[in-house]
Design a protein around this motif. Structure first.
Motif, PDB file in Angstrom:
ATOM      1  N   MET A   1       0.839  -1.200   0.000  1.00  0.00           N
ATOM      2  CA  MET A   1       0.000   0.000   0.000  1.00  0.00           C
ATOM      3  C   MET A   1       0.877   1.253   0.000  1.00  0.00           C
ATOM      4  O   MET A   1       1.893   1.302   0.682  1.00  0.00           O
ATOM      5  N   SER A   2       0.484   2.216  -0.783  1.00  0.00           N
ATOM      6  CA  SER A   2       1.330   3.404  -0.877  1.00  0.00           C
ATOM      7  C   SER A   2       0.877   4.457   0.129  1.00  0.00           C
ATOM      8  O   SER A   2      -0.308   4.641   0.356  1.00  0.00           O
ATOM      9  N   ILE A   3       1.866   5.099   0.725  1.00  0.00           N
ATOM     10  CA  ILE A   3       1.550   6.129   1.721  1.00  0.00           C
ATOM     11  C   ILE A   3       1.997   7.469   1.162  1.00  0.00           C
ATOM     12  O   ILE A   3       3.116   7.591   0.658  1.00  0.00           O
ATOM     13  N   ARG A   4       1.126   8.470   1.240  1.00  0.00           N
ATOM     14  CA  ARG A   4       1.436   9.793   0.720  1.00  0.00           C
ATOM     15  C   ARG A   4       2.517  10.449   1.565  1.00  0.00           C
ATOM     16  O   ARG A   4       2.648  10.183   2.754  1.00  0.00           O
ATOM     17  N   LEU A   5       3.269  11.335   0.921  1.00  0.00           N
ATOM     18  CA  LEU A   5       4.361  12.029   1.610  1.00  0.00           C
ATOM     19  C   LEU A   5       3.829  12.852   2.773  1.00  0.00           C
ATOM     20  O   LEU A   5       4.398  12.868   3.869  1.00  0.00           O
ATOM     21  N   LYS A   6       2.670  13.471   2.523  1.00  0.00           N
ATOM     22  CA  LYS A   6       2.051  14.304   3.567  1.00  0.00           C
ATOM     23  C   LYS A   6       1.755  13.437   4.796  1.00  0.00           C
ATOM     24  O   LYS A   6       2.029  13.827   5.936  1.00  0.00           O
ATOM     25  N   THR A   7       1.219  12.237   4.550  1.00  0.00           N
ATOM     26  CA  THR A   7       0.875  11.320   5.640  1.00  0.00           C
ATOM     27  C   THR A   7       2.142  10.919   6.390  1.00  0.00           C
ATOM     28  O   THR A   7       2.162  10.898   7.629  1.00  0.00           O
ATOM     29  N   LYS A   8       3.208  10.634   5.601  1.00  0.00           N
ATOM     30  CA  LYS A   8       4.463  10.215   6.243  1.00  0.00           C
ATOM     31  C   LYS A   8       4.982  11.296   7.171  1.00  0.00           C
ATOM     32  O   LYS A   8       5.369  11.028   8.310  1.00  0.00           O
TER      33      LYS A   8
END
Ligand code: ADP
Length: 565
Positions: A1-8
């Motif tokens: 699953m890909s995680i957005r940079l903002k979320t990271k």
């Protein structure tokens, strides 16, 4: 699953915030717990010990002072309100009971020891509680230390992971992207960026790859288009009947078409890229082409097993007004040449065939005027004159056409010999004398004395002079003067025919010696427009020079110059 940079980034910051909060809460919790435990020891046990001590003191003082009972009572009451340990209540109740007995009988000291025992019991219980509670506090402090140490270690490790990974998460893709942008700027449209992440950087990499792909497609389609155009033009050039040679601005050979290959006798592959003057060293035609050969003149080249004729055209190739090369076109004019030759031969044959019957007509007409044949009336004589005039005119025309065909086929037969200029002038003047007289024109000759002989064809040179004189008579008014002069000028002999006729407009002078040229509006139906062009050929074939000067309304001067023989 890909995680957005903002979320990271949010997760990272929330985690660090949680670490701070967790440490604060845990610290406060343990400090609070330790302080509560300390306060309880003080409140529950230490105060009981103080009351016990005071009660023991009151018991000591009872021997001497009976009033201390009140103080004892006060401390006992406080102790009764501060019962915290198991067994403390029983001991305190015992103490109260014994103290009550003491109050009933103050002189009885026998239960002093019971009172003391009860007090000691209470003291023991509280001291033991203090020791036990201290151990609990120690344990709490120990566990706080352990929990905080473990937590600190774990969180430090996690934080370090963040510190090491977070800059990489941002800078890694940025450097990949800038590397890709630089590659595309350098026209490497095959460059792709592979970021195995589905965040904003992943989107950026995908957008970049799409852009590079589009540029690649565009570049390739442009290339294909240019290649198509190139082969189209090459096909056209190769199909042409004309020879075509392309040179760049430094005169290096770029291409030859099939015709040019055949004419030069060279293969395109063998000479492309070579410096044309180098090729010219061993190739006559190339040398002629590069020599600035007069463009109007025909080139005679042996090709296709026959003599072929070509016209050379040099076209400059320009780009934004800068010359970037040249294209030499060798236009094949052999078919026109062949047609022209056929025409000349036809004219020559016809003129030649007409000459004999015309001469015989002229002769017959003259014979008719002989009285021996029979006397003619006036009208008949006039008709005979008209026949003779027309026959003369036709003979002149056929003569000119014959001369012209000779000139065109390059067959001028010159009989060069030392000729006296005086003879040339006399012959010509004699020939036109009759015509001049008819218009009452006076021909004045002025020949310099001791003129040297010239190397010339007597007949043809006289013919030219006759042509000048015929024109001068034709275009002069009645009773005008015509001047014929011959004189020496340095090492040349010059002949001039000067008239006072209508003259020639300046704008027609450059074309006056052209074949079939007649000054527009001259209304001369008899002329062919060939006389002056044949004159030019005759004079130039003998190495002389022909010229004209004229002033409209004032007259003309036609002349030619011969080098002294
Ligand atoms: P043509 O046989 O028609 O006279 P030429 O070649 O001798 O042909 O002359 C060409 C033209 O030049 C003539 O048609 C005429 O218009 C002009 N021309 C020649 N000589 C003279 C002259 N002396 N004065 C004025 N016009 C002349």
């Amino acid at each position: 699953m890909s995680i957005r940079l903002k979320t990271k980034l949010t997760v990272g910051l929330v985690f660090l915030f949680s670490v701070i909060v967790l440490f604060g809460v845990l610290g406060l919790f343990y400090i609070n717990r330790l302080s509560t435990e300390g306060r309880l020891v003080l409140q529950n046990n230490h105060e009981s010990l103080v009351y016990c001590n005071r009660m023991l003191q009151s018991l000591e003082d009872l021997q001497t002072d009976k009033n201390v009972l009140a103080a004892f009572w006060e401390n006992l009451q406080k102790q009764q309100k501060n019962i915290t340990e198991v067994g403390e209540k029983e001991a305190t109740d015992d103490l109260a009971r014994n103290f009550n007995e003491l109050l009933v009988n103050p002189a009885d000291t026998t239960n002093f020891s019971d009172i003391r025992r009860s007090i000691y019991k209470i003291q023991d219980l509280n001291e033991m509680a203090i020791v036990r509670k201290n151990a609990v506090a120690q344990k709490t402090a120990e566990s706080a230390k352990d929990v905080l140490t473990i937590l600190f270690t774990i969180l430090t490790l996690v934080s370090f992971t963040f510190i090491f990974n977070l800059p990489g998460i941002i800078s890694g893709p940025i450097s990949s992207l800038s590397e890709g942008i630089l590659a595309v700027a350098g026209k490497n449209y095959k460059k792709r960026i592979y970021l195995r992440q589905g965040d904003e950087f992943g989107d950026l990499a995908n957008a970049f790859n799409t852009m590079a792909e589009k540029l690649d497609e565009y570049e390739n389609s442009n290339l294909a288009k240019m290649q198509f155009e190139k082969s189209r033009i090459e096909t056209i050039i190769n199909q042409m009947k004309d020879g075509i040679i392309g040179l760049d601005e430094k005169k290096n050979i770029l291409f030859l078409n099939a015709v040019a290959e055949k004419l030069l006798g060279l293969k395109e592959s063998a000479i492309t890229g070579l410096y044309a003057p180098d090729v010219a060293v061993s190739n006559d035609l190339m040398r002629t082409l590069l020599q600035g050969y007069p463009e109007k003149k025909e080139l005679k080249i042996y090709a296709d097993n026959k003599e072929s004729y070509f016209n050379k055209d040099v076209l400059d190739v320009t780009n934004n007004e800068t010359i970037i090369g040249q294209v030499i076109v060798l236009r094949n004019i052999t078919p026109f040449h062949e047609l022209n030759e056929a025409k000349t031969n036809f004219i020559a044959t016809v003129s030649h065939e007409l000459k004999t019957p015309l001469s015989s007509i002229k002769m017959s007409a003259r014979l008719l005027t002989d009285l021996r044949v029979g006397a003619l009336n006036g009208e008949q004589q006039e008709l005979i004159r008209s026949i003779t005039d027309d026959a003369d005119r036709l003979l002149k025309i056929t003569g000119e056409l014959l001369n012209m065909s000779q000139v065109e086929t390059g067959n001028i037969q010159l009989k060069l010999q030392p000729a006296n200029p005086v003879t040339i002038v006399d012959q010509a003047v004699q020939a036109v004398l009759f015509q001049a007289q008819q218009k009452h024109i006076h021909i004045r000759t002025e020949i310099a004395g001791n003129l040297p002989f010239i190397q010339a064809d007597l007949e043809k040179t006289s013919w030219v002079l006759i042509n000048f004189l015929t024109n001068a008579i034709k275009y002069s008014p009645e009773a005008a003067d015509i001047e014929v002069t011959a004189f020496q000028k340095s090492n040349k002999v010059e002949f001039i025919v000067k008239d006072q006729g209508r003259g020639i407009d300046e704008k027609y002078l450059p074309r006056i010696f052209d074949r079939y040229f007649k000054v527009p509006g001259s209304h001369d139906r008899n002329g062919t427009g060939l006389g002056l062009s044949i004159s030019k050929e005759f004079i130039e074939a003998q190495g002389g020079r022909i010229w004209v000067t004229s002033q409209l309304g004032e007259g003309s001067s036609f002349g030619f110059t011969f080098n002294m023989g």
